[in-house]
Design an enzyme around this catalytic site. Structure first.
Site, short mmCIF file in Angstrom:
data_model
loop_
_atom_site.label_atom_id
_atom_site.label_comp_id
_atom_site.label_asym_id
_atom_site.label_seq_id
_atom_site.Cartn_x
_atom_site.Cartn_y
_atom_site.Cartn_z
N GLU A 178 69.75 28.12 18.97
CA GLU A 178 70.01 29.03 20.09
C GLU A 178 70.98 28.32 21.04
OE1 GLU A 178 66.42 31.19 22.00
OE2 GLU A 178 66.82 29.43 23.22
N CYS A 219 64.07 25.29 18.46
CA CYS A 219 64.52 24.09 19.16
C CYS A 219 64.28 22.80 18.37
CB CYS A 219 63.83 23.99 20.52
SG CYS A 219 64.33 25.31 21.64
#
Ligand code: AHR
Length: 678
Positions: free
Chosen positions: A392, A257
């Site tokens: 992601e 992230c």
């Protein structure tokens, strides 16, 4: 193999069982046990199956859990440049200390001026807390550096650096001190190497102003001298050794992230990680104040561990570098709606970042970024072959942006394999939408992520058996068994199920080209996410059970898949298979067959190994048997007992017939030599 890889081999000079054992080997069908077998694994050796990629088992690093600053990047001072949003984060100060903003490094402009307090009994001083303290070891050397000058009107000033134990009953808190003179009105770097007289995991760095003359200080830094490869300002040696001992095939960086950032301004910006560390601007870490229950508001990225360092370390541990770039999306977990992301028509800067990255890694030294790489110390290209575009990500907002990247990258860099994402889930709505889209866009690999409970791992033994062989390849880029009912800590059972699942990766190596467990690192005092592969405090580190499972695979990857089935069906934990999972590979370089059997059941299982398709003179000779087991399923290695649960290797001379049993809850691995086979 050393104590840090597997438990050492045991050799007996004479073993009365040996003769019987080798006699048994004389038949093409070799059974481990003389009596009835409840299972039979037939390993077909007439021809090799799919080649296994050298990239197959790798590592993934993200600066989460104080993995970079406070972890692998061996800097011991927090907020060394006073450029955190609160200039004294990590520091205490006394007397007359002022933050100023016109320092020598334009992208880290802050520095401090220490002036006399005006009273002979009041010290002007600074103290840095480090990362959960500053860890030092007896008789080890530490490099203390800082930039300094004295203000106009003064010739010189004196300071005293100390290492001290802030909480102690000792008469004096300091245990090491060194006085230094700063001279001249120009900024200069000062350095001293000090030796610690004792071991202290939580010391504090103090700087006292001596005398009445003021001094300006900037980029105050303390590193162990003994870093990985002895580099100044380098990486923590024990952690790098753990990475090198893995022999990973690929190395994915820098996240996770943090590639996206909580907002776009705080995304990981690789260009800001180039050049001298003093002028790499600070970035907010995506994991710092994001959770109330694990709150780390002082977690920032100095970028001291930047892309140059990541490429270099990949090279040094023999792994293919696999960088990931931002695709124009801020973290989708934390932002809802298009306004948080880069408009699709505005992606140029981001796409150019990807193109420039390839130039930085591979361009010759006359190119803009190739030249920077050379200036940083690596004129030779890094030979980057893979690029992750987006972490992601999910949804149409990802697809529409990814397409723009792919269009340009294919045109300008057809040699680079592009990795897309199938989102945060191992199946379901996003996954089902993304895989066909990845095929349509024609990325080379799809990065699948799965943090899933035990039941999921047990049910996925056949996951890749029926994947479309014509589409992109699979990169299992982040996965770990997250124990149900809050059992997210590292423990043996989770690692055993990961091992079981990995037989499926191995068996399908024609389509699964890479797999990386996640995350890599965690500081015991500062983690946000677990389980993790390697844990540490300020002085010690420990390799988790999952580390050893990954290592068993990474050290025994083989070069080709061998078809290994029971009555034509893979052992994959299915009904009637008694919790057995298995895979087999051929290593054409070592002339070895490696059979991995994982027994997740609570009973020992007997498995008869049958090798077919071999010539008479090619009988497999057992080299060794490795077993990985813990009686306590919920235990892991610890900092105090780092080798409590490590694989046990027994050479063939020590094997007795009872090795026919794969003990309950055990990962067993059998290595055979087959001379004369290709
Ligand atoms: O590894 C921790 C996080 O898990 C990563 O940042 C993200 O990619 C995934 O959700």
């Amino acid at each position: 193999m050393d104590a840090n890889s597997y438990a050492s081999k045991t050799h007996n000079s004479y073993n009365p069982m040996k003769k019987t054992f080798l006699t048994a080997l004389a038949s093409a069908t070799f059974a481990f046990a003389a009596n009835a077998q409840s299972h039979e694994l037939t390993i077909e050796m007439k021809k090799n199956g799919a080649p296994i990629q050298e990239t197959m088992y790798g590592l993934f690093i993200e600066d989460i859990n104080y993995a970079a600053d406070g972890g692998l990047y061996a800097e011991l001072v927090k907020n060394r440049s006073f450029d955190f949003p609160h200039a004294f984060t990590g520091w205490k100060f006394a007397g007359n200390v002022e933050v100023r903003h016109d320092g020598p490094f334009d992208r880290n402009p802050n520095y401090v001026r220490l002036s006399s307090s005006g009273h002979g009994h009041k010290w002007t001083a600074l103290a840095n807390e480090g990362f959960f303290g500053i860890g030092v070891e007896k008789d080890k050397e530490y490099r203390f550096t800082f930039y300094a000058r004295v203000p106009e009107g003064y010739k010189d000033a004196r300071i005293r650096m100390e290492l001290a134990i802030p909480v102690t009953n000792r008469e004096g808190q300091d245990f090491l001190a060194h006085e230094m003179t700063v001279s001249g009105n120009e900024w200069k770097q000062y350095e001293v190497i000090v030796k610690s007289p004792l071991t202290e995991p939580r010391s504090e760095l103090r700087i006292f102003l001596l005398g009445n003359n003021p001094v300006d200080l900037e980029h105050i830094s303390l590193f162990p001298v003994d870093t990985w490869k002895g580099r100044k300002g380098g990486l923590r040696k024990d952690l790098m050794e753990a990475l090198a001992d893995m022999k990973p095939g690929c190395f994915r960086f820098p996240g996770g992230c943090i590639v996206e950032g909580t907002d776009l301004d705080t995304r990981y910006n690789w260009k800001n990680t180039l050049g001298p560390v003093e002028n790499r601007p600070l970035n907010e870490n995506r994991w710092h104040y994001t959770f109330r229950y694990r709150f780390f508001p002082d977690y920032f990225q100095t970028y001291g561990l930047g892309f140059y360092e990541y490429f270099l370390l990949s090279e040094e541990i023999g792994a293919e570098p696999l960088p990931v770039v931002n695709v124009g999306l801020s973290c989708q977990y934390q932002n809802y709606g298009e306004h948080a992301h880069v408009a699709v028509d505005n992606l140029e800067e981001y796409i150019q970042d990807a193109i420039d990255l390839i130039e930085f890694a591979n361009g010759d030294t006359t190119t803009e970024y190739g030249k920077i790489r050379a200036q940083m110390g690596h004129p030779e290209p890094f030979n980057m072959k893979f690029l992750g575009v987006g972490n992601e990500q999910w949804g149409p907002e990802y697809v529409v942006r990814l397409e723009k990247f792919v269009e340009r990258l294919r045109k300008e860099h057809p040699e680079i394999a592009i990795i897309g994402s199938s989102g945060p889930n191992s199946e379901g709505h996003d996954f089902d939408y993304l895989w066909p889209e990845m095929k349509r866009i024609n990325v080379d690999l799809v990065d699948e992520h799965f943090y899933r409970p035990e039941t999921w791992f047990l049910s996925q033994g056949n996951r890749y058996d029926n994947y479309d062989r014509k589409g992109p390849k699979v990169f299992a880029g982040e996965y770990a068994c997250h124990g149900a009912n809050g059992r997210k800590w590292n423990h043996f059972n989770a690692s055993l199920l990961e091992a079981a699942f990995m037989t499926n990766l191995e068996r399908n190596a024609d389509i699964v080209h890479m797999a990386t467990y996640a995350p890599l690192f965690a500081h015991v005092d500062g983690w946000q996410w677990r389980p993790d592969l390697i844990w540490y405090d300020n002085l010690r580190s420990v390799r988790s059970c999952s580390y050893y499972v990954q290592q068993m695979y990474a050290h025994n990857t083989g070069t080709h898949v061998l078809r290994a089935t029971e009555a034509g069906t893979p052992l994959a934990g299915n009904d009637g298979q008694d919790g057995l999972f298995a895979s087999a590979v051929w290593d054409a370089n070592k002339k070895e067959v490696i059979v991995k059997v994982i027994n997740v059941s609570e009973q020992p299982q007997e498995v008869k190994l049958t090798f077919t398709g071999l010539k008479k003179n090619q009988q497999p000779q057992l080299v060794d048997v490795t077993t990985y087991h813990s009686d306590d399923l919920y235990a892991d290695n610890t900092l105090d007992n780092p080798t409590a649960i490590v694989p046990q290797v027994k050479s063939a001379e020590n094997v007795t017939l009872d090795v026919a049993n794969v003990p309950a809850k055990t990962f067993a691995m059998y290595r055979f030599k087959v001379e004369g086979r290709k």
